[in-house]
Scaffold this active site. Structure first.
Site, PDB file in Angstrom:
ATOM      1  N   CYS A 185       0.930  -1.306   0.051  1.00 36.37           N
ATOM      2  CA  CYS A 185      -0.104  -0.143  -0.025  1.00 36.37           C
ATOM      3  C   CYS A 185       0.940   1.277  -0.030  1.00 36.37           C
ATOM      4  O   CYS A 185       0.462   2.296  -0.625  1.00 36.37           O
ATOM      5  CB  CYS A 185      -1.008   0.084   1.311  1.00 36.37           C
ATOM      6  SG  CYS A 185      -1.943  -0.924   0.978  1.00 36.37           S
ATOM      7  N   HIS A 236     -12.263   7.274 -11.112  1.00 34.43           N
ATOM      8  CA  HIS A 236     -11.423   7.315 -12.288  1.00 34.43           C
ATOM      9  C   HIS A 236     -10.280   8.428 -12.108  1.00 34.43           C
ATOM     10  O   HIS A 236      -9.977   8.959 -13.137  1.00 34.43           O
ATOM     11  CB  HIS A 236     -11.862   7.249 -13.768  1.00 34.43           C
ATOM     12  CG  HIS A 236     -12.596   5.730 -13.785  1.00 34.43           C
ATOM     13  ND1 HIS A 236     -13.563   5.482 -13.343  1.00 34.43           N
ATOM     14  CD2 HIS A 236     -11.956   4.545 -14.566  1.00 34.43           C
ATOM     15  CE1 HIS A 236     -14.001   4.177 -13.804  1.00 34.43           C
ATOM     16  NE2 HIS A 236     -13.020   3.693 -14.495  1.00 34.43           N
ATOM     17  N   GLU A 244     -13.434   0.565   1.495  1.00 34.08           N
ATOM     18  CA  GLU A 244     -12.438   0.459   0.537  1.00 34.08           C
ATOM     19  C   GLU A 244     -12.409  -0.744  -0.099  1.00 34.08           C
ATOM     20  O   GLU A 244     -12.006  -0.892  -1.235  1.00 34.08           O
ATOM     21  CB  GLU A 244     -11.069   0.742   1.396  1.00 34.08           C
ATOM     22  CG  GLU A 244      -9.910   1.027   0.439  1.00 34.08           C
ATOM     23  CD  GLU A 244      -8.570   1.378   1.139  1.00 34.08           C
ATOM     24  OE1 GLU A 244      -8.432   2.481   1.150  1.00 34.08           O
ATOM     25  OE2 GLU A 244      -8.201   0.616   1.881  1.00 34.08           O
TER      26      GLU A 244
END
Length: 198
Positions: A23, A68, A136
């Site tokens: 991450c 996006h 998430e």
């Protein structure tokens, strides 16, 4: 009373300084779900906390800004930030790291600012953001409340420090929407002709 509206978007980020090596070192993406929970102690003339149709305006445009797009922390390296801007037309610069926890605070804060700047016209009561939940993944989410927005140890949020790319802005219904919000220009909900006397 509470109501809940669900928003969805795809987004990429790096979460610097986190424990998970993948991450913090690699750009990666998530399919986010954002639950916006509004509360009020009074119903409007339609006997609703807040018409769901009204959430398809400024709030939806702001939340959709993250779709996006790549989000980055403004404290990240200049080289990384420039790469994000160079290789993605859609980006959002944040005053905090783009973790799920901070996303929940940011979406709470943005929705709160829009509601405070909106002139309601259908007898709405004391409508305010109760909570925001950001999923998430299917198995993990972060949830924020008013006290989290006011907690300076979690990072100070301000409209001036959340920056949207030009491409994001031109895709808004009103390209001046965010600048108007920052300048305190009020939004107006549509007027309603009552069909039944109250």
């Amino acid at each position: 009373m509470l109501i809940r509206k669900l928003f969805k978007f795809e987004n990429a980020h790096i979460v610097r300084n986190c424990t998970s090596d993948r991450c913090k070192r690699s750009i990666h993406g998530h399919s986010y779900k954002v639950e916006l929970l509004l509360k009020a102690s009074k119903l409007d003339h339609g006997q609703m906390v807040y018409d769901f149709g009204l959430l398809k305006g400024v709030i939806k445009d702001l939340f959709d800004s993250f779709d996006h797009a790549i989000c980055f922390w403004q404290d990240d390296s200049a080289e990384y930030i420039q790469a994000c801007k160079t290789f993605s037309a859609r980006w959002v610069a944040l005053p905090v790291s783009p973790s799920a926890e901070q996303f929940s605070r940011i979406f709470f804060y943005l929705a709160q600012q829009v509601l405070k700047s909106t002139i309601t016209q259908n007898g709405e009561g004391d409508v305010e953001v109760y909570s925001v939940i950001v999923h998430e993944t299917d198995t993990g989410y972060a949830q924020s409340f008013q006290e989290d927005i006011e907690n300076e140890q979690m990072g100070i949020l301000s409209l001036d420090q959340i920056v949207f790319s030009e491409q994001v802005q031109v895709e808004w219904t009103d390209p001046n929407m965010y600048e108007n919000l920052k300048q305190g220009i009020r939004f107006e909900n549509p007027q309603v002709d009552l069909q039944v006397k109250i």
